[in-house]
Design a protein around this motif. Structure first.
Motif, PDB file in Angstrom:
ATOM      1  N   LYS A 116     -35.616  -0.876   7.885  1.00  0.00           N
ATOM      2  CA  LYS A 116     -36.783  -1.441   7.788  1.00  0.00           C
ATOM      3  C   LYS A 116     -37.564  -1.442   6.601  1.00  0.00           C
ATOM      4  CE  LYS A 116     -40.998  -2.738  10.660  1.00  0.00           C
ATOM      5  NZ  LYS A 116     -40.500  -4.190  10.887  1.00  0.00           N
ATOM      6  N   ILE A 117     -37.636  -0.018   6.141  1.00  0.00           N
ATOM      7  CA  ILE A 117     -38.377   0.040   4.898  1.00  0.00           C
ATOM      8  C   ILE A 117     -37.805  -0.434   3.880  1.00  0.00           C
ATOM      9  CG2 ILE A 117     -39.230   1.911   3.354  1.00  0.00           C
ATOM     10  CD1 ILE A 117     -39.582   3.723   5.927  1.00  0.00           C
ATOM     11  N   THR A 130     -54.089   4.982  -3.002  1.00  0.00           N
ATOM     12  CA  THR A 130     -53.954   4.734  -1.689  1.00  0.00           C
ATOM     13  C   THR A 130     -53.669   5.822  -0.946  1.00  0.00           C
ATOM     14  OG1 THR A 130     -51.495   4.722  -2.133  1.00  0.00           O
ATOM     15  CG2 THR A 130     -52.535   2.764  -2.695  1.00  0.00           C
ATOM     16  N   GLY A 131     -53.531   7.121  -1.240  1.00  0.00           N
ATOM     17  CA  GLY A 131     -53.289   7.992  -0.318  1.00  0.00           C
ATOM     18  C   GLY A 131     -51.856   8.254  -0.128  1.00  0.00           C
ATOM     19  N   VAL A 132     -50.901   7.457  -0.767  1.00  0.00           N
ATOM     20  CA  VAL A 132     -49.579   7.664  -0.462  1.00  0.00           C
ATOM     21  C   VAL A 132     -48.896   8.580  -1.389  1.00  0.00           C
ATOM     22  CG1 VAL A 132     -47.448   6.378  -0.218  1.00  0.00           C
ATOM     23  CG2 VAL A 132     -49.518   5.304   0.737  1.00  0.00           C
ATOM     24  N   ALA A 133     -48.370   9.391  -0.646  1.00  0.00           N
ATOM     25  CA  ALA A 133     -47.575  10.547  -1.697  1.00  0.00           C
ATOM     26  C   ALA A 133     -46.103  10.322  -1.552  1.00  0.00           C
ATOM     27  CB  ALA A 133     -47.997  11.838  -0.926  1.00  0.00           C
ATOM     28  N   ILE A 134     -45.972  10.109  -3.019  1.00  0.00           N
ATOM     29  CA  ILE A 134     -44.084   9.954  -3.187  1.00  0.00           C
ATOM     30  C   ILE A 134     -43.893  10.794  -4.499  1.00  0.00           C
ATOM     31  CG2 ILE A 134     -43.809   7.896  -1.913  1.00  0.00           C
ATOM     32  CD1 ILE A 134     -43.973   6.157  -4.326  1.00  0.00           C
ATOM     33  N   LEU A 135     -42.572  10.910  -4.716  1.00  0.00           N
ATOM     34  CA  LEU A 135     -42.209  11.958  -5.697  1.00  0.00           C
ATOM     35  C   LEU A 135     -41.628  11.200  -6.977  1.00  0.00           C
ATOM     36  CD1 LEU A 135     -40.676  15.119  -4.064  1.00  0.00           C
ATOM     37  CD2 LEU A 135     -42.724  14.980  -5.243  1.00  0.00           C
ATOM     38  N   ASN A 169     -47.248   4.919  10.954  1.00  0.00           N
ATOM     39  CA  ASN A 169     -48.222   5.565   9.976  1.00  0.00           C
ATOM     40  C   ASN A 169     -47.097   5.145   8.613  1.00  0.00           C
ATOM     41  OD1 ASN A 169     -50.460   6.919   9.523  1.00  0.00           O
ATOM     42  ND2 ASN A 169     -49.130   8.545   9.302  1.00  0.00           N
ATOM     43  N   ILE A 170     -45.969   5.508   8.844  1.00  0.00           N
ATOM     44  CA  ILE A 170     -44.943   5.099   7.697  1.00  0.00           C
ATOM     45  C   ILE A 170     -45.189   3.726   7.177  1.00  0.00           C
ATOM     46  CG2 ILE A 170     -42.643   5.289   6.758  1.00  0.00           C
ATOM     47  CD1 ILE A 170     -42.302   7.707   8.369  1.00  0.00           C
ATOM     48  N   LEU A 171     -44.848   2.869   8.004  1.00  0.00           N
ATOM     49  CA  LEU A 171     -44.893   1.543   7.963  1.00  0.00           C
ATOM     50  C   LEU A 171     -46.162   1.012   7.162  1.00  0.00           C
ATOM     51  CD1 LEU A 171     -43.052   0.102  11.180  1.00  0.00           C
ATOM     52  CD2 LEU A 171     -42.365   0.586   8.923  1.00  0.00           C
ATOM     53  N   LYS A 172     -47.361   1.527   7.604  1.00  0.00           N
ATOM     54  CA  LYS A 172     -48.693   0.997   6.984  1.00  0.00           C
ATOM     55  C   LYS A 172     -48.529   1.676   5.522  1.00  0.00           C
ATOM     56  CE  LYS A 172     -53.531   1.927   7.834  1.00  0.00           C
ATOM     57  NZ  LYS A 172     -54.327   2.745   8.556  1.00  0.00           N
ATOM     58  N   ALA A 173     -47.775   3.037   5.243  1.00  0.00           N
ATOM     59  CA  ALA A 173     -47.958   3.529   3.971  1.00  0.00           C
ATOM     60  C   ALA A 173     -47.148   2.576   3.100  1.00  0.00           C
ATOM     61  CB  ALA A 173     -47.313   4.820   3.999  1.00  0.00           C
ATOM     62  N   ILE A 174     -46.078   1.999   3.715  1.00  0.00           N
ATOM     63  CA  ILE A 174     -45.175   1.022   2.743  1.00  0.00           C
ATOM     64  C   ILE A 174     -45.748  -0.317   2.436  1.00  0.00           C
ATOM     65  CG2 ILE A 174     -42.818  -0.256   2.833  1.00  0.00           C
ATOM     66  CD1 ILE A 174     -42.694   2.932   2.677  1.00  0.00           C
ATOM     67  N   ASN A 175     -46.690  -0.817   3.449  1.00  0.00           N
ATOM     68  CA  ASN A 175     -47.355  -1.749   3.077  1.00  0.00           C
ATOM     69  C   ASN A 175     -48.640  -1.575   2.101  1.00  0.00           C
ATOM     70  OD1 ASN A 175     -46.534  -4.043   4.789  1.00  0.00           O
ATOM     71  ND2 ASN A 175     -47.234  -3.109   6.756  1.00  0.00           N
TER      72      ASN A 175
END
Ligand code: PLP
Length: 430
Positions: free
Chosen positions: A310-311, A361-366, A416-422
């Protein structure tokens, strides 16, 4: 206090300036922002969201009294269970004598690199700790860059071309599949071709199969099938069994590479002695598997597969390139189509991309750079594990087909994850 009397800073040259592991750093930074009251979406640290299966937890409780030091190579019954597991599940039938147990496969990798004398070849992108380990030891690392058009996987041709430069050089190649950070794996044909090249150049393959059981279709195949005499399989209970913090990893060697195992055992005897006894007793239960654990595994695969797909769909529909996930819980996103737009925001590399994203955005990715990718490539790894795995698993236990893990399920349990992707999509387009 008199400053003249405190010891001077004298650090080994190999570790001077070496930063803390990138994944741990992002986790601490996210926790810091959370403490300041900000919403943080932790897509940085790659830890299984699922609980340790109950029968394995029960076994640990029963064995809490086990207090003796165990043999350096590991508890004999566990070594047997590990050998048996590889034989029954993947058709790789090495002897139990070829198994060594360590406090995490990470530590075993460090020892392997330490005792082996030769180059370390790492295809990029790759897990964050292989190269720093080599640096700590003072080993030579050779990177083999892969490309987006092949979904960042090593090809037999590239490996062959690399080795032909100096055909007799001793080498270890680390092959990790399903992969961290890309979440893809190799087909049987691809594994066969890589195995043929490895055999021709007498390469030692360290096959990092820590995510093997998290192949989303349960169809993991080990390259050891095609190059038995030169392949060491690395595995453990950290990922498929949700027990990262228990710290137990396994290596299994063919007869022809026992000299490496024996040397690692000497090093282990002079460093950590043996892996925690209660954990080893409990791990026997994990490797023996059975119906409970099979059910657990299928449910975790279903959730990861549906969520990952989905992501990936959401990202690809918005021009953020991501290969279709095949295993583990990672996606590698490439923002190259937004290069111009990002440049106007002052973002020209993966590090500034992730730093700005986290700030705004507060989204942490590497950043892809942490996985050995060229810094200017606008890539980043997303770990899709920021959800309550206990709740999601309990709900998945009530369904009997993957089709029932639908959008409604994902919205409810992994919202929560889907929100982060949006948030990522809105941010990149904004
Ligand atoms: C690709 C890969 N290999 C090895 C490890 C180390 O696992 P452990 O030391 O917990 O067995 C990890 C952990 O994140 C990983 O992602």
């Amino acid at each position: 206090m008199n400053n003249n009397n405190i010891p001077d800073v004298n650090l080994n040259l190999n570790v001077r300036g070496l930063p803390q592991s990138a994944t741990l750093f992002i986790n601490e930074k996210s926790n810091e922002l959370k403490k300041q009251g900000k919403s943080v979406y932790k897509l940085g640290l790659g830890q299984s969201p699922f609980p340790v299966p109950q029968p394995v937890v029960d076994e640990l409780k029963v064995n809490a009294h086990q207090k003796d030091y165990l043999p350096v190579k590991g508890l004999p019954q566990l070594r047997e269970a590990v050998a048996d597991y590889h034989c029954k599940n993947h058709g790789i039938c090495y002897s139990p004598e070829g198994v060594i147990i360590g406090p995490g496969s990470k530590e075993l990798m460090f020892m392997l690199q330490y005792v082996y004398y030769g180059d370390l070849i790492i295809p990029t992108p790759s897990w964050v700790s292989y190269a720093p380990q080599a640096q700590i030891i003072g080993r030579h690392v050779r990177w083999l860059h892969t490309s987006r058009k092949n979904n960042w996987r090593l090809t037999a041709e590239d490996l062959d071309a690399h080795c032909n430069d100096d055909p007799h050089r001793p080498r270890i190649v680390i092959l990790n599949y399903p992969s961290n950070p890309v979440g893809v794996t190799y087909s049987v044909e691809e594994l066969k071709s890589i195995a043929m090249v490895a055999q021709e150049h007498k390469i030692i393959l360290l096959s990092d199969e820590i995510y093997g059981e998290l192949h989303h279709q349960g169809k993991h195949v080990s390259i050891a099938k095609f190059y038995n005499e030169g392949t060491i399989i690395s595995s453990g209970i950290s990922k498929w069994c949700g027990a990262g913090g228990w710290r137990l990893g396994t290596f299994i060697f063919p007869e022809s590479l026992m000299w490496l195992l024996n040397s690692m055992a000497v090093m282990a005897s002079e460093t950590f002695t043996s892996t925690s006894a209660p954990i080893q007793y409990a791990a026997i239960r994990a490797f023996k598997r059975g119906e409970y654990i099979e059910n657990y595994l299928w449910r975790t695969r279903w959730i990861l597969s549906k969520l990952g797909n989905k992501i990936a769909k959401m990202l690809n529909e918005n021009d953020i390139y991501t290969p279709k996930p095949e295993g583990a819980f990672y996606l590698l996103a490439d923002f190259y189509k937004y290069k111009k737009r990002l440049k106007t925001k002052g973002i020209t590399d993966s590090k500034s991309l992730c730093a700005k994203l986290l700030d705004e955005t507060g989204v942490a990715i590497l950043p892809g750079k942490d996985f050995g990718m060229p810094p200017e490539e606008l890539t980043a790894r997303l770990a899709y594990v920021d959800f309550d795995g206990v709740k999601a698993l309990s709900a998945a236990e009530l369904v009997n087909s993957i089709d029932q893990i639908d959008d409604e399920f994902l919205d409810y349990y992994c919202g929560n994850i889907l929100k982060a992707i949006n948030l990522i999509i809105d941010w990149i387009k904004g």
